[in-house]
Design a protein around this motif. Sequence first.
Motif, PDB file in Angstrom:
ATOM      1  N   SER A 128      18.038  40.887  80.050  1.00 42.02           N
ATOM      2  CA  SER A 128      17.033  41.647  80.466  1.00 42.02           C
ATOM      3  C   SER A 128      15.952  41.691  79.377  1.00 42.02           C
ATOM      4  O   SER A 128      16.313  42.360  78.408  1.00 42.02           O
ATOM      5  N   SER A 129      14.753  41.078  79.431  1.00 43.92           N
ATOM      6  CA  SER A 129      13.782  40.984  78.253  1.00 43.92           C
ATOM      7  C   SER A 129      12.802  42.156  78.468  1.00 43.92           C
ATOM      8  O   SER A 129      11.891  42.264  79.325  1.00 43.92           O
ATOM      9  N   GLN A 130      12.746  43.064  77.557  1.00 44.50           N
ATOM     10  CA  GLN A 130      11.947  43.932  77.546  1.00 44.50           C
ATOM     11  C   GLN A 130      11.492  44.484  75.987  1.00 44.50           C
ATOM     12  O   GLN A 130      12.307  44.594  75.139  1.00 44.50           O
ATOM     13  N   SER A 131      10.269  44.807  76.020  1.00 46.57           N
ATOM     14  CA  SER A 131       9.749  45.164  74.670  1.00 46.57           C
ATOM     15  C   SER A 131      10.266  46.482  74.141  1.00 46.57           C
ATOM     16  O   SER A 131      10.504  46.790  72.982  1.00 46.57           O
ATOM     17  N   LYS A 132      10.147  47.494  75.232  1.00 46.85           N
ATOM     18  CA  LYS A 132      10.497  48.711  74.847  1.00 46.85           C
ATOM     19  C   LYS A 132      12.027  48.980  74.765  1.00 46.85           C
ATOM     20  O   LYS A 132      12.731  48.361  75.382  1.00 46.85           O
ATOM     21  N   MET A 133      12.304  50.151  73.864  1.00 42.85           N
ATOM     22  CA  MET A 133      13.717  50.562  73.696  1.00 42.85           C
ATOM     23  C   MET A 133      14.293  51.019  75.152  1.00 42.85           C
ATOM     24  O   MET A 133      13.388  51.927  75.812  1.00 42.85           O
ATOM     25  N   VAL A 134      15.436  50.846  75.479  1.00 43.46           N
ATOM     26  CA  VAL A 134      15.888  51.588  76.719  1.00 43.46           C
ATOM     27  C   VAL A 134      17.463  52.082  76.326  1.00 43.46           C
ATOM     28  O   VAL A 134      17.805  51.597  75.031  1.00 43.46           O
ATOM     29  N   ASP A 135      17.851  52.928  76.924  1.00 43.70           N
ATOM     30  CA  ASP A 135      19.321  53.519  76.688  1.00 43.70           C
ATOM     31  C   ASP A 135      20.307  52.365  77.342  1.00 43.70           C
ATOM     32  O   ASP A 135      20.538  52.596  79.009  1.00 43.70           O
ATOM     33  N   ILE A 136      21.054  52.114  76.418  1.00 36.52           N
ATOM     34  CA  ILE A 136      21.785  50.666  77.295  1.00 36.52           C
ATOM     35  C   ILE A 136      23.013  51.194  77.899  1.00 36.52           C
ATOM     36  O   ILE A 136      23.259  50.780  79.149  1.00 36.52           O
ATOM     37  N   ILE A 137      23.569  52.495  77.423  1.00 36.34           N
ATOM     38  CA  ILE A 137      24.454  52.935  78.391  1.00 36.34           C
ATOM     39  C   ILE A 137      24.105  53.208  79.778  1.00 36.34           C
ATOM     40  O   ILE A 137      24.763  53.045  80.609  1.00 36.34           O
ATOM     41  N   ALA A 138      22.863  54.128  79.633  1.00 43.24           N
ATOM     42  CA  ALA A 138      22.396  54.754  80.950  1.00 43.24           C
ATOM     43  C   ALA A 138      22.008  53.669  81.817  1.00 43.24           C
ATOM     44  O   ALA A 138      22.165  53.619  83.102  1.00 43.24           O
ATOM     45  N   GLU A 139      21.538  52.642  81.290  1.00 46.01           N
ATOM     46  CA  GLU A 139      20.996  51.389  82.294  1.00 46.01           C
ATOM     47  C   GLU A 139      22.039  50.454  82.594  1.00 46.01           C
ATOM     48  O   GLU A 139      21.821  49.300  83.215  1.00 46.01           O
ATOM     49  N   GLY A 140      23.418  50.529  82.241  1.00 49.12           N
ATOM     50  CA  GLY A 140      24.329  49.645  82.409  1.00 49.12           C
ATOM     51  C   GLY A 140      24.505  48.428  81.795  1.00 49.12           C
ATOM     52  O   GLY A 140      25.138  47.537  82.192  1.00 49.12           O
ATOM     53  N   PHE A 141      23.983  48.199  80.707  1.00 50.16           N
ATOM     54  CA  PHE A 141      24.073  47.102  79.713  1.00 50.16           C
ATOM     55  C   PHE A 141      25.367  47.231  78.858  1.00 50.16           C
ATOM     56  O   PHE A 141      25.776  48.273  78.330  1.00 50.16           O
ATOM     57  N   ASP A 142      25.906  45.947  78.562  1.00 46.50           N
ATOM     58  CA  ASP A 142      27.121  46.017  77.692  1.00 46.50           C
ATOM     59  C   ASP A 142      26.492  46.081  76.256  1.00 46.50           C
ATOM     60  O   ASP A 142      27.137  46.561  75.563  1.00 46.50           O
ATOM     61  N   ALA A 143      25.455  45.445  75.962  1.00 47.81           N
ATOM     62  CA  ALA A 143      24.931  45.555  74.315  1.00 47.81           C
ATOM     63  C   ALA A 143      23.575  45.354  74.520  1.00 47.81           C
ATOM     64  O   ALA A 143      22.826  44.842  75.454  1.00 47.81           O
ATOM     65  N   GLY A 144      22.972  45.645  73.495  1.00 46.67           N
ATOM     66  CA  GLY A 144      21.392  45.305  73.129  1.00 46.67           C
ATOM     67  C   GLY A 144      21.232  44.487  71.929  1.00 46.67           C
ATOM     68  O   GLY A 144      22.145  44.301  71.146  1.00 46.67           O
ATOM     69  N   ILE A 145      20.149  43.985  71.966  1.00 47.01           N
ATOM     70  CA  ILE A 145      19.733  43.240  70.654  1.00 47.01           C
ATOM     71  C   ILE A 145      18.389  43.829  70.167  1.00 47.01           C
ATOM     72  O   ILE A 145      17.291  43.805  70.846  1.00 47.01           O
ATOM     73  N   ARG A 146      18.168  44.331  69.007  1.00 48.34           N
ATOM     74  CA  ARG A 146      16.738  44.773  68.161  1.00 48.34           C
ATOM     75  C   ARG A 146      16.799  44.577  66.944  1.00 48.34           C
ATOM     76  O   ARG A 146      18.081  43.942  66.249  1.00 48.34           O
ATOM     77  N   LEU A 147      15.771  44.899  66.250  1.00 46.07           N
ATOM     78  CA  LEU A 147      15.543  44.730  64.517  1.00 46.07           C
ATOM     79  C   LEU A 147      16.584  45.705  64.163  1.00 46.07           C
ATOM     80  O   LEU A 147      16.803  46.886  64.867  1.00 46.07           O
ATOM     81  N   ALA A 148      17.064  45.514  63.120  1.00 42.79           N
ATOM     82  CA  ALA A 148      18.036  46.536  62.567  1.00 42.79           C
ATOM     83  C   ALA A 148      17.521  47.984  62.432  1.00 42.79           C
ATOM     84  O   ALA A 148      18.067  48.882  62.522  1.00 42.79           O
ATOM     85  N   GLU A 149      16.174  48.179  61.974  1.00 41.97           N
ATOM     86  CA  GLU A 149      15.734  49.452  61.937  1.00 41.97           C
ATOM     87  C   GLU A 149      15.636  50.194  63.091  1.00 41.97           C
ATOM     88  O   GLU A 149      15.621  51.471  63.362  1.00 41.97           O
ATOM     89  N   ALA A 150      15.659  49.446  64.351  1.00 48.88           N
ATOM     90  CA  ALA A 150      15.516  49.913  65.851  1.00 48.88           C
ATOM     91  C   ALA A 150      16.905  50.347  66.367  1.00 48.88           C
ATOM     92  O   ALA A 150      16.911  51.107  67.520  1.00 48.88           O
ATOM     93  N   VAL A 151      17.708  49.896  65.786  1.00 49.79           N
ATOM     94  CA  VAL A 151      19.324  50.300  66.380  1.00 49.79           C
ATOM     95  C   VAL A 151      19.771  51.515  66.209  1.00 49.79           C
ATOM     96  O   VAL A 151      19.622  52.289  65.038  1.00 49.79           O
ATOM     97  N   PRO A 152      20.021  52.393  67.354  1.00 49.02           N
ATOM     98  CA  PRO A 152      20.384  53.803  67.423  1.00 49.02           C
ATOM     99  C   PRO A 152      21.747  54.065  66.374  1.00 49.02           C
ATOM    100  O   PRO A 152      22.842  53.098  66.228  1.00 49.02           O
ATOM    101  N   GLN A 153      21.677  55.057  65.885  1.00 48.55           N
ATOM    102  CA  GLN A 153      22.749  55.361  64.665  1.00 48.55           C
ATOM    103  C   GLN A 153      24.102  55.408  65.233  1.00 48.55           C
ATOM    104  O   GLN A 153      24.887  55.268  64.576  1.00 48.55           O
TER     105      GLN A 153
END
Length: 302
Positions: A128-153
């Motif tokens: 799923s290609s989306q510019s905005k951040m989403v909660d990957i757990i709530a949305e049912g994704f196995d993983a996400g890809i983002r820049l290092a600074e945007a990865v949840p802690q």
Amino acid sequence: MHRTGLTELEVVLAVAHRKSFRAAARELGMSATAVSNAVAGLEARLQTRLFHRSTRSVALTEAGQRYVDRIAPALAELRRAAEEIKAAPEQPAGTLRINAPPEAVSLLFDPLLRHYLARFPHMRLDISSQSKMVDIIAEGFDAGIRLAEAVPQDMIAVPLTDDARMLIVGSPGYFAKHGKPQTPDDLTRHQGIGMRLSHGGVYQWELEHHQQKFTVSMTNRVVFSEMRSIRQAARCGFGLAFVSEWFIREDLASGRLISVLEPWCPSFGGLRLYYSGRRHVPAGLKAFIDLARELRCAQTAP
């Protein structure tokens, strides 16, 4: 007590995602009547309306949103459990769902995505290609890809690319007509090509040199929301662009674009694959992680 069926829960999630009973029916391979009956039956047992319905739209009620937020992660775990049972350890099978920004998908298609599908023929990728951040757990994704600074802690991050820099670039024709800026202050006298962010604002260029920071609000002749159009506009001489060097390496090498003020152009953390560490890693995701690490080692090998 009547037990809520998994099919009904899948139907609720599909309707919530598609915002349409007919679209959910197509996704699930069911009739629209069956989907409507499943939702109505579940609402009757819960004694709660889950959806607002009209002839033109479908939307979750407040109670429906709370319900979907609770059941989505549980159903995602059940799907993964079924896929892991079917997959032999050495040959994963199933669907790997990843959320990523559009530019990251095009950047990683070759070699990572192409190699993954070639090496694991029983795996499917659902990206799923989306510019905005989403909660990957709530949305049912196995993983996400983002820049290092945007990865949840609270997520585990795996590097996919090296760090890179943002560069100020223009075409030879543009510089022949307008000259090259020598200092950040000179940028205010140039035309810019802006980037529209997911929240609606336009990105302000952030420059840094010897701990001296400079934020530039360019006068943008044109604004785009994705990197390919910005690069094309810069090639055509519309103005100066501030873009990641990932996307313009060939343009710089060929001379189609020229970079300026490089000492002021900062580097940033590269792309990261991230996922929750609170659950067993699915076989398909583990294979993706192992391949990403393998390819990075090959790139850095002498």
